[in-house]
Design a protein around this motif. Structure first.
Motif, mmCIF file in Angstrom:
data_model
loop_
_atom_site.group_PDB
_atom_site.id
_atom_site.type_symbol
_atom_site.label_atom_id
_atom_site.label_comp_id
_atom_site.label_asym_id
_atom_site.label_seq_id
_atom_site.Cartn_x
_atom_site.Cartn_y
_atom_site.Cartn_z
ATOM 1 N N LEU A 84 -7.403 14.295 -38.248
ATOM 2 C CA LEU A 84 -8.169 14.278 -37.000
ATOM 3 C C LEU A 84 -8.945 12.984 -36.856
ATOM 4 C CD1 LEU A 84 -9.505 17.957 -37.031
ATOM 5 C CD2 LEU A 84 -7.714 17.025 -35.563
ATOM 6 N N LEU A 85 -9.502 12.491 -37.962
ATOM 7 C CA LEU A 85 -10.239 11.230 -37.925
ATOM 8 C C LEU A 85 -9.326 10.084 -37.488
ATOM 9 C CD1 LEU A 85 -12.569 9.301 -38.464
ATOM 10 C CD2 LEU A 85 -11.976 9.370 -40.905
ATOM 11 N N ASN A 86 -8.166 10.017 -38.095
ATOM 12 C CA ASN A 86 -7.237 8.937 -37.745
ATOM 13 C C ASN A 86 -6.741 9.050 -36.310
ATOM 14 O OD1 ASN A 86 -6.669 7.168 -40.210
ATOM 15 N ND2 ASN A 86 -6.524 9.219 -41.069
ATOM 16 N N THR A 87 -6.530 10.281 -35.866
ATOM 17 C CA THR A 87 -6.108 10.486 -34.475
ATOM 18 C C THR A 87 -7.210 10.056 -33.524
ATOM 19 O OG1 THR A 87 -4.729 12.344 -35.167
ATOM 20 C CG2 THR A 87 -5.239 12.167 -32.818
ATOM 21 N N LEU A 88 -8.453 10.391 -33.863
ATOM 22 C CA LEU A 88 -9.587 9.989 -33.028
ATOM 23 C C LEU A 88 -9.689 8.473 -32.964
ATOM 24 C CD1 LEU A 88 -12.166 10.854 -31.474
ATOM 25 C CD2 LEU A 88 -13.382 10.756 -33.665
ATOM 26 N N MET A 89 -9.482 7.799 -34.066
ATOM 27 C CA MET A 89 -9.535 6.338 -34.089
ATOM 28 C C MET A 89 -8.410 5.735 -33.245
ATOM 29 S SD MET A 89 -10.396 5.868 -38.167
ATOM 30 C CE MET A 89 -10.354 4.079 -38.129
ATOM 31 N N SER A 90 -7.272 6.440 -33.200
ATOM 32 C CA SER A 90 -6.111 5.893 -32.490
ATOM 33 C C SER A 90 -6.247 5.957 -30.978
ATOM 34 C CB SER A 90 -4.843 6.633 -32.916
ATOM 35 O OG SER A 90 -4.806 7.945 -32.356
ATOM 36 N N VAL A 91 -7.153 6.820 -30.474
ATOM 37 C CA VAL A 91 -7.274 6.969 -29.012
ATOM 38 C C VAL A 91 -8.355 6.056 -28.443
ATOM 39 C CG1 VAL A 91 -6.463 9.345 -29.106
ATOM 40 C CG2 VAL A 91 -8.937 8.890 -29.132
ATOM 41 N N GLY A 92 -8.933 5.230 -29.302
ATOM 42 C CA GLY A 92 -9.923 4.277 -28.810
ATOM 43 C C GLY A 92 -11.312 4.849 -28.645
ATOM 44 N N ALA A 93 -11.681 5.811 -29.485
ATOM 45 C CA ALA A 93 -13.036 6.372 -29.423
ATOM 46 C C ALA A 93 -14.058 5.293 -29.762
ATOM 47 C CB ALA A 93 -13.151 7.538 -30.400
ATOM 48 N N THR A 94 -15.266 5.475 -29.284
ATOM 49 C CA THR A 94 -16.312 4.485 -29.542
ATOM 50 C C THR A 94 -16.641 4.421 -31.024
ATOM 51 O OG1 THR A 94 -18.129 6.056 -29.289
ATOM 52 C CG2 THR A 94 -17.309 4.975 -27.279
ATOM 53 N N GLU A 95 -17.202 3.295 -31.424
ATOM 54 C CA GLU A 95 -17.561 3.099 -32.829
ATOM 55 C C GLU A 95 -18.563 4.149 -33.295
ATOM 56 O OE1 GLU A 95 -19.599 -0.332 -35.687
ATOM 57 O OE2 GLU A 95 -18.924 -0.819 -33.653
ATOM 58 N N GLN A 96 -19.515 4.509 -32.451
ATOM 59 C CA GLN A 96 -20.529 5.493 -32.823
ATOM 60 C C GLN A 96 -19.909 6.878 -32.983
ATOM 61 O OE1 GLN A 96 -23.801 4.901 -33.699
ATOM 62 N NE2 GLN A 96 -23.542 7.018 -34.415
ATOM 63 N N THR A 97 -18.965 7.207 -32.122
ATOM 64 C CA THR A 97 -18.295 8.508 -32.228
ATOM 65 C C THR A 97 -17.526 8.605 -33.536
ATOM 66 O OG1 THR A 97 -18.079 8.718 -29.819
ATOM 67 C CG2 THR A 97 -16.582 10.022 -31.175
ATOM 68 N N ILE A 98 -16.862 7.528 -33.902
ATOM 69 C CA ILE A 98 -16.111 7.514 -35.163
ATOM 70 C C ILE A 98 -17.061 7.626 -36.349
ATOM 71 C CG2 ILE A 98 -14.650 6.094 -36.647
ATOM 72 C CD1 ILE A 98 -13.382 4.980 -34.076
ATOM 73 N N THR A 103 -19.283 11.013 -40.754
ATOM 74 C CA THR A 103 -20.389 11.710 -41.405
ATOM 75 C C THR A 103 -20.031 13.181 -41.663
ATOM 76 O OG1 THR A 103 -22.035 10.252 -40.395
ATOM 77 C CG2 THR A 103 -22.804 12.396 -41.180
ATOM 78 N N ILE A 104 -19.448 13.817 -40.635
ATOM 79 C CA ILE A 104 -19.048 15.218 -40.795
ATOM 80 C C ILE A 104 -17.894 15.329 -41.781
ATOM 81 C CG2 ILE A 104 -18.300 17.306 -39.593
ATOM 82 C CD1 ILE A 104 -19.358 16.051 -36.989
ATOM 83 N N ASN A 105 -16.954 14.402 -41.679
ATOM 84 C CA ASN A 105 -15.784 14.432 -42.548
ATOM 85 C C ASN A 105 -16.177 14.305 -44.019
ATOM 86 O OD1 ASN A 105 -12.906 14.349 -43.151
ATOM 87 N ND2 ASN A 105 -13.225 12.182 -43.605
ATOM 88 N N ALA A 106 -17.191 13.504 -44.307
ATOM 89 C CA ALA A 106 -17.649 13.361 -45.689
ATOM 90 C C ALA A 106 -18.139 14.694 -46.238
ATOM 91 C CB ALA A 106 -18.754 12.318 -45.768
#
Length: 254
Positions: A84-98, A103-106
């Motif tokens: 999900l993290l990688n997918t979120l990064m691939s759609v151009g989410a903002t740096e703060q959102t990532i 933080t949650i993923n950790a």
């Protein structure tokens, strides 16, 4: 509760059955005035104890099945969170959102999040005066791995993804609606495990009352029967030797 503890209850129950079998052979020589020591009552207590032991076994097996189901349901979370993290990064989410997602993923991963990963910038001139000080890698412990915590983390992940308009993956497993269904299942199996534990705990309480804690508990009656045989036939009689050799031990719950 360990296998030894559980088998201790079974041994007491089996010995009570043995005791009754001996009493039956005494026939008319076994005539206690206490109705609780009548063979018919002892047989009822034996049946209740056997039923209680069976209930504990059944509820324990149900609890193990429920906890196994929960572990199976939660097992994919770490790898899925990374996808999900990688997918979120691939759609151009903002740096703060990532950063928020990381933080949650950790927490899902049970890892430590470095300040760099969290997006915390440290002044490079800090602590340069004392060159003899060994550098210390600053991390923030975020390991929260209980099933309740994992449910909370995934709820936050889903809400975060749903807030990103660009997040609309073609993969069914990564869609918000699929994740919401998965979350509902996680809650169900988690509650099921708690409910199953309550059932096995209650079954053990009921068993302990029948075997040890009631005024007419199995172990109480066994001791009373031995006292009656000792008083009727004498401490050196073969009859008392028979019943005294049958051991009953109160098993203390650990």
């Amino acid at each position: 509760m360990s296998t030894y503890i559980e088998s201790g209850h079974a041994k007491n129950t089996a010995n009570f059955d043995h005791l009754i079998a001996l009493l039956v052979t005494y026939s008319t020589n076994y005539t206690p005035s206490n109705p609780s020591l009548a063979i018919t009552n002892l047989q009822t207590v034996l049946t209740n104890a056997q039923t209680a032991l069976t209930n504990v076994k059944n509820e324990y097996n149900g609890w193990k099945n429920a906890t196994n189901s929960r572990e199976i349901a939660f097992e994919p979370l770490k790898s899925l969170s990374t996808r999900l993290l990688n997918t979120l990064m691939s759609v151009g989410a903002t740096e703060q959102t990532i950063k928020d997602f990381k933080t949650i993923n950790a927490k899902v991963q049970g890892s430590k999040l470095t300040k760099a990963d969290a997006g915390i910038v440290t002044d490079p001139s800090e602590d340069t005066a004392n060159k003899t000080t060994l550098p210390v890698k600053k991390t923030v412990s975020v390991s929260q791995q209980s099933f309740d915590n994992l449910i909370e983390h995934y709820d936050k992940i889903i809400k975060l993804l749903a807030s990103v308009p660009a997040y609309n993956p073609t993969e069914t497993a990564l869609k918000v609606t699929t994740l919401q269904t998965m979350l509902a299942n996680l809650k169900t199996v988690n509650t099921g495990a708690y409910t199953s534990y309550a059932k096995v705990s209650n079954a053990r309480i009921a068993r302990n009352k029948i075997l040890y804690e009631n005024p007419d508990a199995l172990i109480v009656l066994a001791k009373a029967v031995k006292a009656y045989i000792k008083g009727k036939f004498g401490a050196t009689s073969p009859e008392y030797s028979q019943v005294s050799s049958i051991k009953f031990v109160k098993v203390v719950k650990k």
